[in-house]
Scaffold this active site. Sequence first.
Site, short mmCIF file in Angstrom:
data_model
loop_
_atom_site.label_atom_id
_atom_site.label_comp_id
_atom_site.label_asym_id
_atom_site.label_seq_id
_atom_site.Cartn_x
_atom_site.Cartn_y
_atom_site.Cartn_z
CD GLU A 93 13.93 0.78 7.98
OE1 GLU A 93 14.76 1.49 7.88
OE2 GLU A 93 14.69 -0.55 8.41
CE LYS B 98 -1.56 2.79 3.30
NZ LYS B 98 -1.62 3.95 2.58
P1 NAD Z 1 2.97 8.54 7.99
O1 NAD Z 1 3.37 7.76 9.08
O2 NAD Z 1 2.01 9.66 7.93
O3 NAD Z 1 2.28 7.62 6.48
C1 NAD Z 1 3.08 6.62 6.30
C2 NAD Z 1 2.14 5.34 5.59
O4 NAD Z 1 1.26 4.88 6.69
C3 NAD Z 1 0.89 5.77 4.66
O5 NAD Z 1 1.10 4.87 3.59
C4 NAD Z 1 -0.35 6.15 5.58
O6 NAD Z 1 -1.28 5.89 4.56
C5 NAD Z 1 0.09 4.95 6.33
N1 NAD Z 1 -0.79 5.04 7.84
C6 NAD Z 1 -1.26 6.04 8.33
N2 NAD Z 1 -1.82 5.46 9.55
C7 NAD Z 1 -1.74 4.44 9.68
C8 NAD Z 1 -2.15 3.44 10.45
N3 NAD Z 1 -2.93 3.76 11.86
N4 NAD Z 1 -1.88 2.45 10.39
C9 NAD Z 1 -1.25 1.70 9.36
N5 NAD Z 1 -0.77 2.66 8.12
C10 NAD Z 1 -1.24 3.91 8.44
O7 NAD Z 1 4.49 9.09 7.39
P2 NAD Z 1 4.69 10.10 6.05
O8 NAD Z 1 4.36 11.52 6.38
O9 NAD Z 1 3.90 9.32 4.81
O10 NAD Z 1 6.34 9.87 5.88
C11 NAD Z 1 7.37 10.60 6.37
C12 NAD Z 1 7.91 10.05 7.48
O11 NAD Z 1 8.56 8.78 7.12
C13 NAD Z 1 9.10 10.85 8.25
O12 NAD Z 1 8.97 10.91 9.37
C14 NAD Z 1 10.32 10.10 7.55
O13 NAD Z 1 11.38 10.65 8.45
C15 NAD Z 1 9.70 8.40 7.70
N6 NAD Z 1 10.49 7.94 6.66
C16 NAD Z 1 11.31 6.95 7.30
C17 NAD Z 1 12.27 6.20 6.48
C18 NAD Z 1 13.11 5.08 6.98
O14 NAD Z 1 13.59 4.31 6.22
N7 NAD Z 1 13.56 5.08 8.29
C19 NAD Z 1 12.18 6.37 4.88
C20 NAD Z 1 11.27 7.43 4.75
C21 NAD Z 1 10.49 8.13 5.42
#
Ligand code: NAD
Length: 479
Positions: free
Chosen positions: A251, A178
């Site tokens: 991650e 997803k």
């Molecule tokens: P987010 O946590 O808002 O969303 C990530 C994903 O989770 C999306 O697909 C979203 O639809 C889904 N999601 C949202 N609520 C959920 C729930 N309750 N249960 C399951 N899935 C759910 O993150 P974002 O804003 O899309 O991404 C930015 C963040 O990601 C930043 O904090 C960044 O540092 C982190 N990030 C980490 C890595 C890594 O490898 N450590 C890589 C890239 C980004």
Amino acid sequence: MAERAASMTLRTDFSLLIDGKLEHSDQELEVINPAFGTVFARCPAASRSHLDRAVKAARAALPAWRAKSFAERAALVRKSSEVLREKQNELAELLTREQGKPLSQSVAEIDRGTAQSDGLVGIEIPNEVLVDDKQNHIELRYRPLGVIGIITPWNAPISLALGPLVSALYTGNTVVLKPSPYTPLTTLKVAELLKGVFPPGVMNVLAGGDQLGAWMTEHPDVDKISFTGSVATGKKVLASAAATMKRVTLELGGNDPAIIMDDVDPKAIAKKVFFASFVNSGQVCMAIKRIYAHESIYDELCAALVEEARKAKIGNGLEPDTTLGPLQNKMQYDKVVNLINDTKKTGAKFLTGGDVPKGPGYFLPPTLVTDIDETSRLVQEEQFGPIVPIMKFSDVEDAIRRANDTRYGLSGSVWTKDTEHGAEIASRLEVGTAWVNQHRATSAFVPFGGAKESGLGRAYSSLGLKSYMEPEVVSVAKQ
Ligand code: NAD
């Protein structure tokens, strides 16, 4: 203008992939081009019943897929990389339209993703003989976990999907993937392209909102969640996975420090430090988010970084000379604008940026901040945008303490001509990866993941691959 007109033509040629078939839905997601702040595409949004069917298809495809050898699965992954490389330009253009990053960086993201895929399937996971004596033969074997749910964020949707996807498939699992609702399109196109490569049901791709992610984490027939995203959502995923004891790899976000020692030539490192801070407009988990510079080179480093900021060309990622695109979405843009305003109120000094340009599009210039109170939000929180604080130190012990004074622990770097001393300092950073004289260097063969609240588990390398498998001891008493 032509570009703006192109962005006004609504694209709707996107489908879900379930059991090898492209499907539509009654529900749709609208996707915004962040360079204009306007909707340029719509795609289907999966319902709970789409998810149930995708999980069922993944479960049904599992016996035949896991029965294949590693070599057979590796061959199909390599074929998938070829298919994606053939369509690289088309995919990169779509990625820039939905994500915002400059086209060259979209091309690089697909290069990185496919190179990592090819690297991962070159890693062997042999059974390990633990004991073989007169009485016993004991082996540690690894078997696939089953159905893997992969949930990705919006900052690097393709490379962050390919890593877990290939890790799961190569190790004999089947997948439901997803993407983020902000950037579902390129992932759906990848699914369409790979439909003919993997057998039906092995790879299922569903676009949808946050709720779809939550349904995946609680689904009783999903064995593991590979989640990349924010710390806050990661904690929800972990809590939800506990109910069915799902395995998880998380991650998550970072607040990476870079410690810059007194023996460096600031002009020589400024380009690298600037790029590691501002690439993808700072929307990178492992971007440099705090700079600690020794007082003897502090002013010169600030001047060199300001020079780099002046050279940056901000604009639509499809324009050939753009080096910094927009923030990816309005929510993130508002968050960073709020952070800029908050930081101003603290009395910090802005060397560049600070004024918010008028729209359209979610553009912010590279912003460098000094004279900042270390308790302020910009230092404490993950900004995930083009604004970075530069702080001074005189004693490296103090710099290490301040660098570690955070709940985050993704990565960090030390910059020095004395690489031995640099490695010693790096080993004291409480992070998953500590670099010396570089930042953001990753590979299929090197584990990557967060310490502290930046994550759980490791991706890539044999360590990452084994996290998609259950270790099982087979202990035979010889007769
Ligand atoms: P987010 O946590 O808002 O969303 C990530 C994903 O989770 C999306 O697909 C979203 O639809 C889904 N999601 C949202 N609520 C959920 C729930 N309750 N249960 C399951 N899935 C759910 O993150 P974002 O804003 O899309 O991404 C930015 C963040 O990601 C930043 O904090 C960044 O540092 C982190 N990030 C980490 C890595 C890594 O490898 N450590 C890589 C890239 C980004």
